[in-house]
Design a protein around this motif. Structure first.
Motif, short mmCIF file in Angstrom:
data_model
loop_
_atom_site.label_atom_id
_atom_site.label_comp_id
_atom_site.label_asym_id
_atom_site.label_seq_id
_atom_site.Cartn_x
_atom_site.Cartn_y
_atom_site.Cartn_z
N ALA A 1 5.62 -5.41 -17.77
CA ALA A 1 6.99 -5.91 -17.67
C ALA A 1 7.76 -5.18 -16.57
N VAL A 2 7.57 -3.86 -16.51
CA VAL A 2 8.26 -3.08 -15.47
C VAL A 2 7.76 -3.47 -14.09
N ILE A 3 6.46 -3.62 -13.95
CA ILE A 3 5.87 -3.98 -12.66
C ILE A 3 6.37 -5.34 -12.20
N GLU A 4 6.36 -6.32 -13.10
CA GLU A 4 6.79 -7.67 -12.74
C GLU A 4 8.28 -7.73 -12.44
N PHE A 5 9.05 -6.78 -12.99
CA PHE A 5 10.48 -6.73 -12.68
C PHE A 5 10.72 -6.18 -11.28
N LEU A 6 9.98 -5.15 -10.92
CA LEU A 6 10.20 -4.48 -9.64
C LEU A 6 9.56 -5.21 -8.47
N SER B 1 -6.54 -1.51 -20.65
CA SER B 1 -5.77 -2.74 -20.89
C SER B 1 -4.48 -2.45 -21.65
N ALA B 2 -4.49 -1.41 -22.51
CA ALA B 2 -3.29 -1.08 -23.28
C ALA B 2 -2.19 -0.55 -22.35
N VAL B 3 -2.57 0.34 -21.41
CA VAL B 3 -1.58 0.88 -20.47
C VAL B 3 -1.07 -0.23 -19.56
N TYR B 4 -1.95 -1.09 -19.11
CA TYR B 4 -1.54 -2.19 -18.23
C TYR B 4 -0.57 -3.13 -18.94
N SER B 5 -0.87 -3.48 -20.18
CA SER B 5 0.01 -4.37 -20.94
C SER B 5 1.39 -3.72 -21.15
N GLY B 6 1.39 -2.41 -21.41
CA GLY B 6 2.65 -1.73 -21.65
C GLY B 6 3.52 -1.60 -20.41
N SER B 7 2.91 -1.57 -19.23
CA SER B 7 3.68 -1.40 -17.99
C SER B 7 3.88 -2.70 -17.23
N ILE C 1 9.10 1.93 2.90
CA ILE C 1 7.70 1.61 3.19
C ILE C 1 6.85 1.80 1.95
N VAL C 2 7.06 2.91 1.24
CA VAL C 2 6.29 3.16 0.02
C VAL C 2 6.53 2.05 -1.00
N PHE C 3 7.79 1.66 -1.17
CA PHE C 3 8.09 0.62 -2.16
C PHE C 3 7.43 -0.70 -1.79
N SER C 4 7.54 -1.10 -0.53
CA SER C 4 7.04 -2.42 -0.12
C SER C 4 5.52 -2.48 -0.07
N THR C 5 4.87 -1.36 0.21
CA THR C 5 3.42 -1.37 0.35
C THR C 5 2.69 -1.04 -0.95
N THR C 6 3.43 -0.63 -1.95
CA THR C 6 2.80 -0.27 -3.21
C THR C 6 2.07 -1.45 -3.83
N TRP C 7 2.67 -2.63 -3.75
CA TRP C 7 2.16 -3.77 -4.53
C TRP C 7 0.80 -4.27 -4.07
N PRO C 8 0.56 -4.50 -2.78
CA PRO C 8 -0.80 -4.95 -2.41
C PRO C 8 -1.89 -3.95 -2.75
N VAL C 9 -1.62 -2.65 -2.57
CA VAL C 9 -2.63 -1.65 -2.89
C VAL C 9 -2.81 -1.56 -4.40
N LEU C 10 -1.71 -1.55 -5.14
CA LEU C 10 -1.77 -1.43 -6.59
C LEU C 10 -2.53 -2.58 -7.23
N PHE C 11 -2.16 -3.80 -6.87
CA PHE C 11 -2.79 -4.96 -7.52
C PHE C 11 -4.23 -5.16 -7.07
N ASN C 12 -4.53 -4.86 -5.83
CA ASN C 12 -5.93 -4.95 -5.40
C ASN C 12 -6.79 -3.91 -6.10
N THR C 13 -6.22 -2.74 -6.35
CA THR C 13 -6.96 -1.71 -7.09
C THR C 13 -7.19 -2.16 -8.53
N ILE C 14 -6.18 -2.73 -9.15
CA ILE C 14 -6.32 -3.21 -10.52
C ILE C 14 -7.36 -4.32 -10.60
N TYR C 15 -7.29 -5.28 -9.66
CA TYR C 15 -8.27 -6.37 -9.65
C TYR C 15 -9.67 -5.83 -9.43
#
Length: 271
Positions: free
Chosen positions: A105-110, A97-103, A137-151
């Motif tokens: 802002a950057v994630i929500e910006f990008l 949770s500490a790493v997620y909280s720290g990153s 492709i890497v940039f656009s597809t990062t978000w669904p995989v990243l957030f589903n992994t986090i969830y």
């Protein structure tokens, strides 16, 4: 899953497939009538019968198939990089949770930045070849995989992790034996979404940036030289079939390796 449910699942899938085919057939018939009647000029909407003939011709055209392979090559490379990077990053962010909280802002910006808005920058830095397509492709597809992994990591049963620890399993062993397998359905859902997004971005980038090769570039040339809307429509149909085939393969993989999911055991749909 009961035997009755097991027998009903294939029938349900067949019924859904038949309904989908009937809907597609109805769309083709309506388009044929509209074009043949002159309601819409053939220059804008060629008859479906002609378009389907062009589909068959393109499927045996070496030049066209080479363009399709160029698109699929960038699609596969970008998606593979995305899966490796996003799953690893998602596991780390989902586990701390500490790493997620720290990153965060950057994630929500990008995350809100549209990939097409980065095309000029990507062309400036990488040119208009495969490297540019893969990067977008890497940039656009990062978000669904990243957030589903986090969830998925957040959804892991804490009792299961405590049980593993009580049996002497360390943090790393618990991560690989409990957390990641439990998050696998979420991760795979993200990959399925990303696979479709990757194909869309690959073709869109080829169209908008004028890539040197690819399905989008072929469609751009067909529309610019000779004014052949029938070829453009045929290529569009083939692009849709590619997306359908990719999703179908991923569904089969999901049923094969994640058959223990309750939803798959009950319905067998995986979609």
């Amino acid at each position: 899953m009961t035997s009755t449910t097991a027998r009903a699942a294939p029938r349900t899938r067949r019924r859904i497939a038949v309904r989908g085919l009937l809907g597609l057939l109805a769309l083709f018939v309506v388009a044929e009538i509209v074009s043949r009647s002159g309601i819409v000029p053939e220059a804008y909407l060629p008859p479906t019968s002609i378009v389907l003939v062009r589909v068959g011709e393109l499927l045996v055209s070496p030049e066209f198939l080479g363009s399709v392979l160029a698109t699929l090559g960038a699609w596969a490379a970008g998606l593979a990089i995305c899966i490796v990077v996003s799953v690893a990053l998602g596991v780390v962010l989902g586990s701390s949770s500490a790493v997620y909280s720290g990153s965060r802002a950057v994630i929500e910006f990008l995350r809100p930045i549209p990939s097409v808005a980065l095309i000029p920058l990507a062309m400036l830095v990488l040119g208009n070849d495969a490297e540019m397509k893969i990067a977008l492709i890497v940039f656009s597809t990062t978000w669904p995989v990243l957030f589903n992994t986090i969830y998925g990591m957040h959804d892991v049963d804490p009792v299961a992790k405590l049980t593993a620890r009580s049996f002497g399993r360390g943090r790393i062993a618990t991560l690989f034996e409990v957390s990641i397998p439990s998050a696998a359905p979420f991760i795979f859902t993200g990959i399925r979404i990303a696979a479709s997004v990757a194909l869309i971005v690959a073709i869109s980038t080829e169209l908008l940036a004028g890539a040197s090769a690819g399905l989008g570039r072929w469609m751009l040339d067909a529309s610019a030289t000779g004014n052949r809307p029938d070829l453009v429509y045929a290529a569009t149909i083939i692009a849709g079939l590619l997306g359908l085939a990719i999703n179908g393969v991923l569904v089969l993989i999901e049923r094969r390796f994640l058959a223990w999911q309750p939803a798959l055991r009950q319905t067998g749909s995986g979609s």
